[in-house]
Structure formats: C-alpha cells, structure tokens
Design a protein around this motif. Structure first.
Motif, PDB file in Angstrom:
ATOM      1  N   TYR A  22       0.847  -1.191   0.000  1.00  0.00           N
ATOM      2  CA  TYR A  22       0.000   0.000   0.000  1.00  0.00           C
ATOM      3  C   TYR A  22       0.880   1.238   0.000  1.00  0.00           C
ATOM      4  CZ  TYR A  22      -3.838   3.105   1.133  1.00  0.00           C
ATOM      5  OH  TYR A  22      -4.778   4.100   1.107  1.00  0.00           O
ATOM      6  N   THR A  25      -2.800   5.943  -1.825  1.00  0.00           N
ATOM      7  CA  THR A  25      -4.132   5.410  -2.120  1.00  0.00           C
ATOM      8  C   THR A  25      -4.092   4.389  -3.236  1.00  0.00           C
ATOM      9  OG1 THR A  25      -4.506   7.176  -3.713  1.00  0.00           O
ATOM     10  CG2 THR A  25      -5.229   7.585  -1.448  1.00  0.00           C
ATOM     11  N   VAL A  26      -2.885   3.937  -3.593  1.00  0.00           N
ATOM     12  CA  VAL A  26      -2.746   3.018  -4.719  1.00  0.00           C
ATOM     13  C   VAL A  26      -2.375   1.629  -4.213  1.00  0.00           C
ATOM     14  CG1 VAL A  26      -1.526   2.517  -6.851  1.00  0.00           C
ATOM     15  CG2 VAL A  26      -2.073   4.875  -6.257  1.00  0.00           C
ATOM     16  N   SER A  49      -9.849   0.388  -7.280  1.00  0.00           N
ATOM     17  CA  SER A  49     -10.067   1.819  -7.037  1.00  0.00           C
ATOM     18  C   SER A  49      -9.588   2.181  -5.639  1.00  0.00           C
ATOM     19  CB  SER A  49     -11.556   2.142  -7.186  1.00  0.00           C
ATOM     20  OG  SER A  49     -12.305   1.467  -6.183  1.00  0.00           O
ATOM     21  N   GLU A  50      -9.417   3.484  -5.405  1.00  0.00           N
ATOM     22  CA  GLU A  50      -8.871   3.913  -4.111  1.00  0.00           C
ATOM     23  C   GLU A  50      -9.763   3.480  -2.955  1.00  0.00           C
ATOM     24  OE1 GLU A  50      -7.450   7.991  -1.803  1.00  0.00           O
ATOM     25  OE2 GLU A  50      -8.050   8.069  -3.908  1.00  0.00           O
ATOM     26  N   ARG A  51     -11.088   3.627  -3.105  1.00  0.00           N
ATOM     27  CA  ARG A  51     -12.014   3.285  -2.024  1.00  0.00           C
ATOM     28  C   ARG A  51     -11.952   1.788  -1.712  1.00  0.00           C
ATOM     29  NH1 ARG A  51     -17.120   1.288  -1.784  1.00  0.00           N
ATOM     30  NH2 ARG A  51     -17.320   1.289  -4.051  1.00  0.00           N
ATOM     31  N   LYS A  54      -8.419   0.610  -0.239  1.00  0.00           N
ATOM     32  CA  LYS A  54      -8.174   0.800   1.191  1.00  0.00           C
ATOM     33  C   LYS A  54      -8.755  -0.355   2.015  1.00  0.00           C
ATOM     34  CE  LYS A  54      -7.847   5.842   1.227  1.00  0.00           C
ATOM     35  NZ  LYS A  54      -8.458   7.119   1.685  1.00  0.00           N
TER      36      LYS A  54
END
Length: 425
Positions: A22, A25-26, A49-51, A54
């Motif tokens: 990590y 956010t990638v 995707s970022e959301r 995570k």
C-alpha cells in the motif's frame, strides 16, 4: 484403487494470493505474468479503485495477523459496481474461504465469479482457474474440477503432470473409466521423476472394466518402473492367475516370495495353489506348512485340509493323514476322518486306521459313504489278522449297492484265510 486427494490448505492461499503493498491510495499488484499461449496479447494490469483498495489493504493486514474472520467481514462490506473491483474482491474472499473448513462451496461461488469475465491480470486469472479446479476436486465436484483444469490449460497453454493426474482422478471418481487413460498417460509422460499414481489410475480404470490384457500391461510397467515396491509384484502375479496363465503367475509370485515381498495369508495361499496347479505339490505343501508353523497362516479347518491335500498329492501319506486328523478335530467333519483313515490304511498303520474309520462311520450320516467305510475297516482288520471283524464288515458292505460287488469278491477270500488259520467266523 483410489488416488489420495490433495487437501486444499493455507498453502493455496499463500501461493495464489496477490502480494500487495500500500502506497498512499494506490494498491499495486506484483504478480508475475504466466507463460501464455503463442500469439496471446497480455491483458491490462488493473488495480482496485482507491475506495476499494483501502478496504482490501485493511483486510489483507487482518489476514497477515491470522484474523481470517475479521478479514472476511471487511471484504463482505465492499459494495462496488466496477467489474475489476468486484472480481478482485471476490477473488480475495474466495481464497480466504478456501481454507475455512466446510466453506468449499461458498468459496467456489466467489472464485468462479472472479474469473467469469476475465477482469483480473493474466497471472491472477490463471492462478484462480487452477484454484477453482483444486477446490472443486477437494469438494468432490469432479466434473467442475475437470472443466476448470481444462480452462486453465486452454488459457495458459501449459501441460502440468499434476493437473493431468488430478483430471484422471476426477474421471475415475465419476466412473468414466475410458476417460481416465488419456490424462494418466499425459501425466506419466510429463513427470521428470516417475510417479506411480498415474499408473495406478490406469490400472484401476482397466481393472474396473475387467480389461485383463491392458490391466496386466500396466502392472508389468509398474514392476519395471518401480521394482522395489512389493505390491506390484504380487498384484501382477494375481492378474496372471486371473487369466489362467499359471506359469507366469507362479514365476512372478515366486520372485516376490524369494524377495520377501509376500506378507499376507492370501498371497501365501495363492502361491501354494499355484505350485499345486503347476504340478509341484511338495513345494505347495512345504510353503503352507512353514507359514502355518510361523503363524502367518491360520491353523483352521480350511487351511489344514488344504495342507493335507497338498501332502497327499506329494505322496507324503503320513503327513497328509496327520493334517486330515487335525482338520477333523476342528470341524468334526466325518469326511476328514474317512480320508485320514484311508491314508492310515495305505500307510499300513492298521490299528490307527480302524480306530479312525470307526469314528468316521459313527459320525457319518450319509448312507452313501457307509459301504466304503465298511470296506476300509474290513481291509484294516484283515491285514491285522482280525478275520472275524473283517468278515463282519464285509457282510455289512454287501448291503450297500456301491460296494456289494467288491465285498462279495472279498468274502470267500476272508473265509479261506480264517480257515487256514483255524479261526472260526
């Protein structure tokens, strides 16, 4: 004969989970692209995707801390319409469920969903196709396992002996015997070091259909390729016996015996029977007697009678009589007493013969045997000079149609011998 299934364990997850790192956010995928089919264009290397990334990173950290339930709870919360995010998440869920007892079917739902539209990287797609096949095999979804092993091969253009072996096993479980042979042969050809399992799959597939020439050919291969494995020598001998090639059967089992490979009672019995079938009764008897004394062969009625018969064939009359007597003692079968008495008569042990034959006569409820027993008792008494007893039994034998003619011919002879000795009968 059945190949042992390979359990799906945490090793599958460790070997097929995408290693993630990590950074901001990638979430970057670091899987190595597989060797693909000639002319295949490598697919895109997408990332979540970022959301979603995570949450996946958080789940992966829980997994690293052996918090499988917590990791799954995080992943179940992910709700996304993005095709790649959905495939990536389902892949992760499916892999974690694969190591949970009793969760194979649920795991397969997620894993199949993750590869249905080819959203994952080439390496992940290939890996999950293989995992779906392995988990399906473990869960006894044999046709599904076969389908996904084929998909894996079609996608990667790889030939793996373990895959072919597992396909052969799946076909075997489905009782599709004819389909076992092809993948088993492929596995045999591809293994760098000989592996007995594909040979066993072939042997089983032919054996189940009673295709004896083919079964024997595979068994011969097993003996040739794995000469130190005792079971194939005895198996091959048994298969030769099945097709009544008793010379080859004896030769094979004799080699196995001389090398200490025969450890079971049934194997020793078959070897003894093969000596007898090949007109070597002395060895047939000797080997049975040896292993009966050592305790491998049970000292029961059946074995004692077989041993007696073998010694009789070998013209060892006293030994045969002794073992018929032991069989009679265990079974109270008057026929064993009759045989023992008759052999004692042949061995000129007349006193013992009379005692044994009289027991047989007393125990015998079959009227057909009575005449023969009276004749034998008559002879044993006659040769001892007991002409009165001999005459009594020859008269009784005359009442049996089976022995009447012979008894009538003996009657005047007994009278003459008694008269010559001054004995009144």
């Amino acid at each position: 004969m059945k190949m042992t299934k390979n359990p799906i364990s945490k090793l599958i997850v460790l070997s097929s989970l995408v290693l993630c790192s990590y950074s901001g956010t990638v979430l970057a995928q670091q899987s190595t692209p597989p060797v693909m089919c000639p002319g295949y264009k490598q697919g895109p290397s997408n990332i979540p995707s970022e959301r979603v990334g995570k949450k996946i990173q958080k789940a992966f950290e829980a997994y690293n801390n052996d918090q499988i339930k917590e990791a799954l709870d995080i992943l179940y919360e992910i709700d996304t319409s993005d095709a790649f995010d959905r495939a990536f998440t389902d892949k992760f869920i499916g892999q974690l469920l694969a190591v949970q007892e009793g969760q194979a079917k649920k795991s397969l739902q997620y894993l199949r969903n993750s590869v249905k539209d080819k959203q994952l990287t080439d390496a992940d797609h290939a890996s999950i196709l293989r995992v779906v096949a392995d988990v399906s095999l473990q869960d006894q979804q044999f046709q599904n396992a076969i389908d996904y092993y084929k998909k894996w091969m079609e996608f990667t253009c790889k030939e793996d002996p373990e895959v072919y072996l597992r396909m052969a096993n799946a076909y075997y479980e489905l009782k599709q015997w004819d389909n076992v042979i092809g993948p088993a042969d492929k596995a045999i050809a591809l293994y760098d070091k000989p592996n007995k399992n594909p040979y066993v799959m072939k042997l089983s597939a032919y054996f189940e259909r009673k295709m004896w020439p083919q079964t024997i050919a595979v068994a011969e291969d097993l003996v040739r390729v794995f000469p130190d494995d005792p079971q194939w020598w005895s198996q091959l001998g048994m298969f030769y016996a099945q097709v009544e090639d008793y010379k080859k059967a004896l030769a094979m089992l004799e080699v196995a015996y001389n090398n200490g490979f025969l450890k079971k009672e049934s194997e020793i019995r078959v070897l003894s029977q093969l000596y007898a079938s090949n007109d070597i009764p002395y060895k047939a008897a000797s080997i049975m007697e040896k292993h009966m004394k050592e305790g491998l062969l049970k000292r029961d009625e059946k074995n004692l009678a077989s041993l007696a018969n073998a010694w009789h064939s070998a013209k060892e009359i006293k030994k045969a009589a002794n073992y018929y007597g032991q069989a009679a003692a265990l079974s109270n079968d008057p026929d064993y007493l009759r045989r023992q008495g008759t052999l004692l008569l042949s061995a000129e042990q007349y006193k013992d013969a009379v005692a044994t034959l009289e027991k047989a006569l007393e125990a015998n409820k079959d009227a057909k045997e009575a005449g023969r027993l009276h004749m034998a008792i008559m002879e044993a008494n006659f040769y001892q000079g007991n002409f009165k007893e001999a005459y009594k039994h020859v008269k009784l034998a005359m009442n049996d149609s089976a022995t009447a003619r012979s008894a009538k011919s003996w009657e005047p002879y007994i009278k003459e011998k008694a008269r010559n000795r001054g004995i009144k009968i």
